[in-house]
Design a protein around this motif. Structure first.
Motif, mmCIF file in Angstrom:
data_model
loop_
_atom_site.group_PDB
_atom_site.id
_atom_site.type_symbol
_atom_site.label_atom_id
_atom_site.label_comp_id
_atom_site.label_asym_id
_atom_site.label_seq_id
_atom_site.Cartn_x
_atom_site.Cartn_y
_atom_site.Cartn_z
ATOM 1 N N UNK A 86 0.003 -33.517 24.168
ATOM 2 C CA UNK A 86 -0.867 -32.665 24.995
ATOM 3 C C UNK A 86 -2.168 -33.376 25.324
ATOM 4 N N UNK A 87 -2.692 -34.107 24.334
ATOM 5 C CA UNK A 87 -3.976 -34.785 24.525
ATOM 6 C C UNK A 87 -3.869 -35.888 25.565
ATOM 7 N N UNK A 142 -1.724 -25.175 8.817
ATOM 8 C CA UNK A 142 -2.568 -24.020 8.904
ATOM 9 C C UNK A 142 -3.019 -23.698 10.315
ATOM 10 N N UNK A 143 -2.710 -24.537 11.265
ATOM 11 C CA UNK A 143 -2.750 -24.154 12.671
ATOM 12 C C UNK A 143 -1.962 -25.155 13.480
ATOM 13 N N UNK A 144 -1.059 -24.741 14.316
ATOM 14 C CA UNK A 144 -0.403 -25.628 15.262
ATOM 15 C C UNK A 144 -0.943 -25.351 16.647
ATOM 16 N N UNK A 145 -0.508 -26.100 17.651
ATOM 17 C CA UNK A 145 -0.774 -25.661 19.020
ATOM 18 C C UNK A 145 0.138 -24.487 19.317
ATOM 19 N N UNK A 146 -0.093 -23.357 18.638
ATOM 20 C CA UNK A 146 0.882 -22.273 18.599
ATOM 21 C C UNK A 146 1.150 -21.656 19.961
ATOM 22 N N UNK A 147 0.174 -21.741 20.859
ATOM 23 C CA UNK A 147 0.375 -21.134 22.167
ATOM 24 C C UNK A 147 1.477 -21.829 22.963
ATOM 25 N N UNK A 163 -7.559 -27.304 21.180
ATOM 26 C CA UNK A 163 -6.394 -26.685 20.549
ATOM 27 C C UNK A 163 -6.757 -25.383 19.848
ATOM 28 N N UNK A 164 -7.855 -25.379 19.110
ATOM 29 C CA UNK A 164 -8.242 -24.214 18.315
ATOM 30 C C UNK A 164 -9.501 -23.594 18.914
ATOM 31 N N UNK A 165 -9.437 -22.312 19.190
ATOM 32 C CA UNK A 165 -10.556 -21.637 19.868
ATOM 33 C C UNK A 165 -11.826 -21.666 19.018
#
Length: 263
Positions: A221-222, A1-6, A172-174
């Motif tokens: 990324x982390x 339901x959310x990836x590091x989509x950017x 990761x998520x705003x």
């Protein structure tokens, strides 16, 4: 339901969205959202952040040829894919637009939805105010968002699990806690809150979870940013694949109604 989509290429983003929609939790909440919208033949329905058009055909089928479906997205690659997927539905229109300033007239829409969009926006409140502007009195909006502050991944190394979750929610998520805020935000911009539901998206299979959470990519990324120790993170990832697996987070859906009077 959310990836590091950017960090994903357009093709990877589309594949990710398709995978999420096809997962068991994805199918469950999408059906809940469709049912809650109470679509009728002839309705004009708006999908803000329609992505590659995953849900536009279902909306089109629900409103019929006498209705209309408008999909809006800011990403040209997504719009191109959405146009291809809805080519057979002549009453579907796909348009470029910004959720913060919708290219639509006041009170011109019967039903509207956003699906995992608000978590990424600069100003979710403004986006909801725009929905309040374009939806007719008596009309409905349906919102679906995860709450990433509730993400839990079981591992013997609880410190790394917690550090990973902190990284997701802080970097990761705003708008990581947007799920729990939906009712308050709807109320703030003038909607009547018709319902709020919370369900737990739970995974017992590592591969199924990774299709949604993208744990190795996020962990890399982390540690590259210094948020995780690389050796500890690599050991943590290996442990997730080698034993019983459990990950879960809470997913919220909210329905708002535009009042029929100003009182």
């Amino acid at each position: 339901m959310t990836p590091p989509s950017s960090t994903l290429r357009a093709a990877d983003q589309i594949a990710y969205l398709d995978q999420a929609a096809a997962s068991d939790p994805g199918r469950q909440y999408k059906q809940q959202l469709l049912t809650a919208l109470d679509l009728r033949p002839g309705h004009v329905v708006l999908d803000v952040g329609c992505g590659p058009g995953t849900d536009l055909p279902a909306l089109a089928n629900a409103v019929g040829d006498r209705g209309a479906v408008i999909g809006i997205d800011h990403d040209p690659a997504m719009l191109e894919q959405a146009q291809q997927r809805t080519a057979a539905h002549t009453h579907v229109t796909v348009r470029a637009g910004d959720a913060h300033a919708l290219p639509l007239d006041d009170a011109s829409i019967d039903r509207a939805r956003t699906d995992r969009v608000l978590q990424h926006l600069t100003d979710p409140r403004q986006a909801l105010a725009e929905l309040r502007r374009v939806v007719r009195p008596g009309g409905l909006v349906a919102l679906a968002e995860p709450d990433w502050d509730t993400l839990a991944i079981d591992a013997a190394d609880t410190a790394t699990s917690r550090a990973y979750t902190r990284y997701v929610t802080s970097k990761v998520v705003r708008n990581a806690a947007i799920g729990r805020q939906l009712g308050r935000l709807l109320n703030d911009v003038g909607f009547e809150v018709a319902s709020i539901q919370a369900t737990v998206a739970m995974f017992h299979d590592y591969q199924a979870a990774d299709a949604i959470l993208r744990m190795p990519a996020v962990a890399q990324r982390a540690w590259q940013s210094g948020a995780l120790d690389e050796n500890a993170a690599r050991t943590w990832l290996t442990s997730l694949t080698n034993g019983p697996f459990l990950a879960a987070f809470t997913f919220f859906t909210a329905i708002g109604r535009v009042p029929t009077t100003n009182s």
